[in-house]
Design a protein around this motif. Structure first.
Motif, mmCIF file in Angstrom:
data_model
loop_
_atom_site.group_PDB
_atom_site.id
_atom_site.type_symbol
_atom_site.label_atom_id
_atom_site.label_comp_id
_atom_site.label_asym_id
_atom_site.label_seq_id
_atom_site.Cartn_x
_atom_site.Cartn_y
_atom_site.Cartn_z
ATOM 1 N N GLY A 15 -2.172 -11.174 7.354
ATOM 2 C CA GLY A 15 -3.237 -12.039 6.867
ATOM 3 C C GLY A 15 -4.266 -11.353 5.998
ATOM 4 N N GLY A 16 -4.192 -10.035 5.909
ATOM 5 C CA GLY A 16 -5.153 -9.281 5.133
ATOM 6 C C GLY A 16 -4.846 -9.288 3.647
ATOM 7 N N THR A 78 -4.447 -0.843 -17.366
ATOM 8 C CA THR A 78 -3.965 -0.947 -15.997
ATOM 9 C C THR A 78 -3.395 -2.338 -15.730
ATOM 10 N N VAL A 79 -2.469 -2.396 -14.803
ATOM 11 C CA VAL A 79 -1.972 -3.664 -14.300
ATOM 12 C C VAL A 79 -2.157 -3.659 -12.799
ATOM 13 N N ASP A 80 -2.812 -4.677 -12.279
ATOM 14 C CA ASP A 80 -3.123 -4.770 -10.865
ATOM 15 C C ASP A 80 -2.263 -5.821 -10.193
ATOM 16 N N LEU A 81 -1.988 -5.598 -8.925
ATOM 17 C CA LEU A 81 -1.306 -6.582 -8.097
ATOM 18 C C LEU A 81 -2.177 -6.822 -6.874
ATOM 19 N N HIS A 82 -2.717 -8.036 -6.781
ATOM 20 C CA HIS A 82 -3.536 -8.394 -5.633
ATOM 21 C C HIS A 82 -2.658 -9.086 -4.597
ATOM 22 N N LEU A 83 -2.605 -8.512 -3.417
ATOM 23 C CA LEU A 83 -1.813 -9.045 -2.314
ATOM 24 C C LEU A 83 -2.757 -9.791 -1.368
ATOM 25 N N ASP A 84 -2.413 -11.020 -1.069
ATOM 26 C CA ASP A 84 -3.233 -11.828 -0.171
ATOM 27 C C ASP A 84 -2.341 -12.451 0.887
ATOM 28 N N LYS A 85 -2.924 -12.744 2.053
ATOM 29 C CA LYS A 85 -2.178 -13.362 3.152
ATOM 30 C C LYS A 85 -0.893 -12.597 3.432
ATOM 31 N N GLU A 89 6.765 -8.642 6.583
ATOM 32 C CA GLU A 89 7.889 -8.485 5.641
ATOM 33 C C GLU A 89 7.458 -8.044 4.246
ATOM 34 N N ASP A 90 6.154 -7.970 3.997
ATOM 35 C CA ASP A 90 5.656 -7.406 2.739
ATOM 36 C C ASP A 90 5.611 -5.876 2.783
ATOM 37 N N VAL A 126 2.255 -3.468 6.604
ATOM 38 C CA VAL A 126 1.584 -4.603 7.233
ATOM 39 C C VAL A 126 2.033 -4.680 8.686
ATOM 40 N N SER A 127 1.097 -4.651 9.589
ATOM 41 C CA SER A 127 1.407 -4.734 11.017
ATOM 42 C C SER A 127 1.068 -6.122 11.547
ATOM 43 N N SER A 128 1.827 -6.519 12.564
ATOM 44 C CA SER A 128 1.628 -7.864 13.139
ATOM 45 C C SER A 128 0.557 -7.852 14.207
#
Length: 128
Positions: A15-16, A78-85, A89-90, A126-128
């Protein structure tokens, strides 16, 4: 060849959110697309997202649509990748890539064959 260096990986809970960054150098990028792939021991390299450097048109893999956002900064190169939620499995090594931009071919689907320059990757856990 485009030289690519990733940064920003780390660990977080389900969720982070997190933002990865990729610094590009060595070439003028106007005719390029820059993208992100991810890989780990259990699956083949998976397309995550890509962006046309010139137009800003974006492409996403099905598993990240609506959760991840790719963007580029033409001043910082630069190219950014914002990861949400994020989900467990990510978890993977996220690798930045660059390749010639082919808008018609990109519309049909992207894989790593379109990209000829690769960074070394940054770990996201990512931890559950």
């Amino acid at each position: 060849q485009v030289h690519l260096v990733e940064s920003g990986g780390g660990s977080m809970q389900t969720g982070g959110s997190l933002t990865l960054s990729c610094k590009a150098s060595g070439r003028t990028l106007d005719t390029y697309a820059l993208g992100w792939f991810r890989q780990d021991e259990t699956r083949e390299r998976e397309f995550v997202a890509a962006i046309s450097w010139d137009t800003g048109v974006t492409y996403y893999g099905d598993s990240v649509k609506g959760r991840f956002t790719i963007s580029r900064d033409k001043v910082k190169n630069t190219v950014d990748l914002h990861l949400d939620k994020v989900k467990p499995e990510d978890t993977a090594v996220y690798v930045c890539a660059a390749g010639w931009y082919y808008p018609v071919a990109f519309m049909k689907g992207l894989d790593d064959s379109f990209f000829g320059s690769w960074g070394r990757g940054t770990q996201v856990t990512v931890s559950s």
